[in-house]
Write an enzyme that holds these catalytic residues in place. Structure first.
Site, PDB file in Angstrom:
ATOM      1  N   SER A  24       0.927  -1.151   0.151  1.00  7.40           N
ATOM      2  CA  SER A  24      -0.033  -0.172  -0.062  1.00  7.40           C
ATOM      3  C   SER A  24       0.705   1.296  -0.061  1.00  7.40           C
ATOM      4  O   SER A  24       0.720   2.243  -0.750  1.00  7.40           O
ATOM      5  CB  SER A  24      -0.748   0.175   1.323  1.00  7.40           C
ATOM      6  OG  SER A  24      -1.872  -0.981   1.327  1.00  7.40           O
ATOM      7  N   ARG A  28       1.491   4.312  -3.155  1.00 10.87           N
ATOM      8  CA  ARG A  28       1.334   5.623  -2.548  1.00 10.87           C
ATOM      9  C   ARG A  28       2.546   6.579  -2.802  1.00 10.87           C
ATOM     10  O   ARG A  28       2.581   7.678  -3.247  1.00 10.87           O
ATOM     11  CB  ARG A  28       0.551   5.877  -1.200  1.00 10.87           C
ATOM     12  CG  ARG A  28      -0.605   5.501  -1.093  1.00 10.87           C
ATOM     13  CD  ARG A  28      -1.045   5.276   0.288  1.00 10.87           C
ATOM     14  NE  ARG A  28      -2.517   4.815   0.214  1.00 10.87           N
ATOM     15  CZ  ARG A  28      -3.102   3.746   0.199  1.00 10.87           C
ATOM     16  NH1 ARG A  28      -2.412   2.690  -0.194  1.00 10.87           N
ATOM     17  NH2 ARG A  28      -4.475   3.616   0.487  1.00 10.87           N
ATOM     18  N   GLY A  95      -6.343  -3.432  -7.439  1.00 11.06           N
ATOM     19  CA  GLY A  95      -7.414  -2.353  -7.234  1.00 11.06           C
ATOM     20  C   GLY A  95      -6.754  -1.413  -6.866  1.00 11.06           C
ATOM     21  O   GLY A  95      -7.703  -0.300  -6.781  1.00 11.06           O
ATOM     22  N   GLN A 170      -9.278   2.355  -0.154  1.00 19.03           N
ATOM     23  CA  GLN A 170      -9.111   2.654  -1.502  1.00 19.03           C
ATOM     24  C   GLN A 170     -10.119   3.639  -1.907  1.00 19.03           C
ATOM     25  O   GLN A 170      -9.748   4.665  -2.475  1.00 19.03           O
ATOM     26  CB  GLN A 170      -9.334   1.456  -2.420  1.00 19.03           C
ATOM     27  CG  GLN A 170      -7.981   0.514  -2.239  1.00 19.03           C
ATOM     28  CD  GLN A 170      -8.221  -0.692  -3.174  1.00 19.03           C
ATOM     29  OE1 GLN A 170      -9.187  -0.956  -3.731  1.00 19.03           O
ATOM     30  NE2 GLN A 170      -7.321  -1.765  -2.889  1.00 19.03           N
ATOM     31  N   ASP A 316      -7.014  -7.976   4.751  1.00 15.51           N
ATOM     32  CA  ASP A 316      -5.997  -8.691   3.826  1.00 15.51           C
ATOM     33  C   ASP A 316      -5.465 -10.176   4.577  1.00 15.51           C
ATOM     34  O   ASP A 316      -4.965 -10.956   3.683  1.00 15.51           O
ATOM     35  CB  ASP A 316      -5.161  -7.998   3.174  1.00 15.51           C
ATOM     36  CG  ASP A 316      -5.585  -7.016   2.321  1.00 15.51           C
ATOM     37  OD1 ASP A 316      -6.581  -7.173   1.842  1.00 15.51           O
ATOM     38  OD2 ASP A 316      -4.836  -6.219   1.955  1.00 15.51           O
ATOM     39  N   LYS A 343     -12.354  -9.221  -3.197  1.00 16.58           N
ATOM     40  CA  LYS A 343     -11.291  -8.921  -3.441  1.00 16.58           C
ATOM     41  C   LYS A 343     -10.537  -9.463  -4.597  1.00 16.58           C
ATOM     42  O   LYS A 343     -11.610 -10.090  -5.588  1.00 16.58           O
ATOM     43  CB  LYS A 343     -10.568  -9.681  -2.010  1.00 16.58           C
ATOM     44  CG  LYS A 343     -10.877  -8.818  -0.803  1.00 16.58           C
ATOM     45  CD  LYS A 343     -10.228  -7.207  -1.006  1.00 16.58           C
ATOM     46  CE  LYS A 343     -10.654  -6.672   0.319  1.00 16.58           C
ATOM     47  NZ  LYS A 343     -10.387  -5.185   0.123  1.00 16.58           N
ATOM     48  N   ARG A 347     -12.988 -13.954  -1.599  1.00 20.58           N
ATOM     49  CA  ARG A 347     -12.024 -14.796  -0.603  1.00 20.58           C
ATOM     50  C   ARG A 347     -12.850 -15.737   0.375  1.00 20.58           C
ATOM     51  O   ARG A 347     -12.155 -16.262   1.280  1.00 20.58           O
ATOM     52  CB  ARG A 347     -11.081 -14.069   0.054  1.00 20.58           C
ATOM     53  CG  ARG A 347     -10.074 -13.386  -1.000  1.00 20.58           C
ATOM     54  CD  ARG A 347      -9.001 -12.560  -0.404  1.00 20.58           C
ATOM     55  NE  ARG A 347      -7.816 -12.181  -1.044  1.00 20.58           N
ATOM     56  CZ  ARG A 347      -7.035 -11.212  -1.118  1.00 20.58           C
ATOM     57  NH1 ARG A 347      -7.179 -10.433   0.375  1.00 20.58           N
ATOM     58  NH2 ARG A 347      -6.072 -11.203  -1.973  1.00 20.58           N
ATOM     59  N   ARG A 389      -2.821 -13.973  -2.211  1.00 22.03           N
ATOM     60  CA  ARG A 389      -2.865 -14.121  -0.766  1.00 22.03           C
ATOM     61  C   ARG A 389      -3.467 -15.605  -0.473  1.00 22.03           C
ATOM     62  O   ARG A 389      -3.070 -16.453   0.407  1.00 22.03           O
ATOM     63  CB  ARG A 389      -3.769 -13.380   0.028  1.00 22.03           C
ATOM     64  CG  ARG A 389      -3.033 -11.808   0.048  1.00 22.03           C
ATOM     65  CD  ARG A 389      -3.484 -10.682   0.868  1.00 22.03           C
ATOM     66  NE  ARG A 389      -3.258  -9.412   0.697  1.00 22.03           N
ATOM     67  CZ  ARG A 389      -1.932  -8.726   0.653  1.00 22.03           C
ATOM     68  NH1 ARG A 389      -0.984  -9.545   1.087  1.00 22.03           N
ATOM     69  NH2 ARG A 389      -1.738  -7.614   0.350  1.00 22.03           N
TER      70      ARG A 389
HETATM   71  C1  S3P Z   1      -5.668  -1.129   0.256  1.00 23.56           C
HETATM   72  C2  S3P Z   1      -7.031  -1.125   0.791  1.00 23.56           C
HETATM   73  C3  S3P Z   1      -7.649  -2.497   0.951  1.00 23.56           C
HETATM   74  C4  S3P Z   1      -6.842  -3.563   0.862  1.00 23.56           C
HETATM   75  C5  S3P Z   1      -6.093  -3.606  -0.474  1.00 23.56           C
HETATM   76  C6  S3P Z   1      -4.869  -2.361  -0.385  1.00 23.56           C
HETATM   77  C7  S3P Z   1      -4.933   0.141  -0.093  1.00 23.56           C
HETATM   78  O1  S3P Z   1      -8.842  -2.269  -0.053  1.00 23.56           O
HETATM   79  O2  S3P Z   1      -7.676  -4.774   0.761  1.00 23.56           O
HETATM   80  O3  S3P Z   1      -5.322  -4.686  -0.423  1.00 23.56           O
HETATM   81  O4  S3P Z   1      -3.741   0.127  -0.226  1.00 23.56           O
HETATM   82  O5  S3P Z   1      -5.639   1.266   0.280  1.00 23.56           O
HETATM   83  P1  S3P Z   1     -10.344  -1.843   0.051  1.00 23.56           P
HETATM   84  O6  S3P Z   1     -10.138  -0.350   0.249  1.00 23.56           O
HETATM   85  O7  S3P Z   1     -11.118  -2.339  -0.952  1.00 23.56           O
HETATM   86  O8  S3P Z   1     -10.622  -2.356   1.539  1.00 23.56           O
END
Ligand code: S3P
Length: 429
Positions: A24, A28, A95, A170, A316, A343, A347, A389
């Site tokens: 994450s 960013r 995602g 996200q 996760d 996801k 999952r 995962r």
């Molecule tokens: C993430 C937020 C989560 C997580 C993903 C990474 C992020 O998703 O499951 O692996 O980096 O902001 P969601 O925002 O859909 O919960």
């Protein structure tokens, strides 16, 4: 598609691992380095497939990004420096890339098209496209913008006051990134507190973001200034070895440089609740993203209930927590986790299906699963279903199976942990 044979381990897992960079935070760092003014150097960047997709998209938007031994050098020219891409932006399996990128592109006065792999094509996008449209972005796509392929033409944005219907970092981050470009102050109310890496990074890049419980406020038109970023290790990657150390007889593992941001440490709380033999050392809480070392030893575990506000802080880790629960005494109930259905795979389904094949006693529920512990696992043929995962959870399960496990599509693991098997093998004696 590859198929690999995994053998049970005869001895305990022993040794130490340097946990690779947080996914994450790596995403960013590329995004903020690209929208800030100046040169950002990123150390311990995770070179997983997902983060490489983010680099590739920002290069297509005209940003110069160099990859080197220590990490990345990003030459940012502010939001205004981004240019209309003349190719499709391909987010692969990620995602985070597509949703955060939509937030950035919402404020850019040009046209972009976004695509991804088969899994991305099934993941809901209305959760970001709808509020971004309310702010003023023009977005189209399959099923009226619910699924990829998507197109976006950004421009002038109005701030919004948005009560998020799902707990999702996200979505929150996409709206913050759009809010940074809007005329006025955007307010976002989270359903439950989710990872706050975007908020921390804004401050690291000299910007301001307000936080009052679950209310986040951000003003548009702020200048972000380049900053050097040291990415801590990913607790979501460490989680596989935390569980391996706890369930494999005779183990003691030291996990070095694990990110310990409190919005991510739900797994540690749950493992402690289950009675894990876990110790945290050298926690540096003063860094912009806290990190420390963790020792895990073989543990006698009891079942628990995982529910409510902790869910977004371990979302996760649920596949690997499910495996842990198969080895605890008593029943573990996981609820309030219907987000698992959207996801990289569904999952709830993939965890239940694959662990059942190995002999676990586990049932799917509408918003989670129920796991009856104390079951010995046998071997069998299982699949990652293209989900990193799920692949890593099954590889850890194979360590305690009576017979060989054949794992289909282990390549998916490179999405977040390219060195996973090297690290695992280094702990076997
Ligand atoms: C993430 C937020 C989560 C997580 C993903 C990474 C992020 O998703 O499951 O692996 O980096 O902001 P969601 O925002 O859909 O919960």
């Amino acid at each position: 598609m590859e198929l690999i044979a995994l053998q049970p381990t005869l001895n305990g897992l022993k040794g130490s691992i340097e946990i690779p960079g947080d996914k994450s935070i790596s995403h960013r760092s590329v995004m903020f380095g690209s929208i800030a003014q100046g040169v950002t150097r990123v150390t311990n960047f995770l070179p997983g497939d997902d983060c490489l997709s983010t680099i590739s998209c920002f290069r297509k938007l005209g940003v110069v990004i160099e990859e080197n031994e220590e990490g990345l050098t990003i030459y940012g020219n502010g939001f205004e420096g981004l240019q209309e891409p003349n190719e499709l932006l391909d987010v692969g399996n990620s995602g985070t890339t597509i949703r955060l990128l939509l937030g950035i592109l919402a404020g850019r006065p040009f046209f972009s098209s976004l695509i991804g792999d088969q899994s991305i094509g099934k993941r809901p996008m209305t959760r970001v496209t709808e509020p971004l449209r309310t702010m003023g972005a023009k977005i189209d796509g399959r099923k009226n913008g619910e699924f990829t392929p998507l197109s976006i033409r950004g421009g002038k944005l109005n701030p919004i006051n948005y009560n998020m219907p799902v707990a999702s970092a996200q979505v929150k981050s996409a709206l913050i990134l759009a809010g940074l470009q809007a005329e006025g102050e955007t307010t976002i109310i989270e359903k439950a507190e989710s990872r706050d890496h975007t908020e921390r990074m804004i401050r690291k890049f000299g910007g301001e973001v307000g936080k009052d419980n679950r209310k986040i406020t951000v003003k548009g038109g702020q200048k972000l200034i380049a900053s050097d970023i040291l990415v801590p290790g990913d607790i979501s990657s460490a989680a596989f070895f935390l569980v391996a150390g706890a369930i494999v007889e005779g183990s003691e593992i030291l996990l070095k440089n694990v990110g310990l941001n409190p919005t991510r440490t739900g797994i540690i709380e749950i493992m402690n609740q289950m009675g894990a033999n876990l110790e945290i050392h050298n926690n540096d809480e003063n860094s912009f993203e806290p990190a420390g070392d963790i020792t895990i030893k073989t543990s006698r575990l009891r079942g628990t209930v995982v529910e409510g506000d902790v869910i977004p802080r371990l979302i996760d880790e649920i596949p690997i927590i499910a495996l842990l629960a198969t080895q605890a005494e008593g029943t573990t109930i996981i609820k309030d986790a219907s987000e698992l259905k959207v996801k990289e795979t569904n999952r709830i389904d993939t965890v239940v299906r694959e662990l059942t094949k190995l002999g676990a006693s586990i049932e799917a529920t509408d918003d989670g699963m129920i796991i009856h512990g104390g079951t010995a696992l046998r071997g069998g043929k299982v699949s990652s279903h293209g989900d990193h995962r799920i692949g890593m959870m099954l590889a850890i399960a194979s360590l305690i199976c009576k017979d060989q496990v054949e794992l289909e599509d282990p390549e998916a693991i490179s999405v977040s942990y390219p060195n996973f098997f090297n690290h695992l093998n280094s702990l076997k004696n």
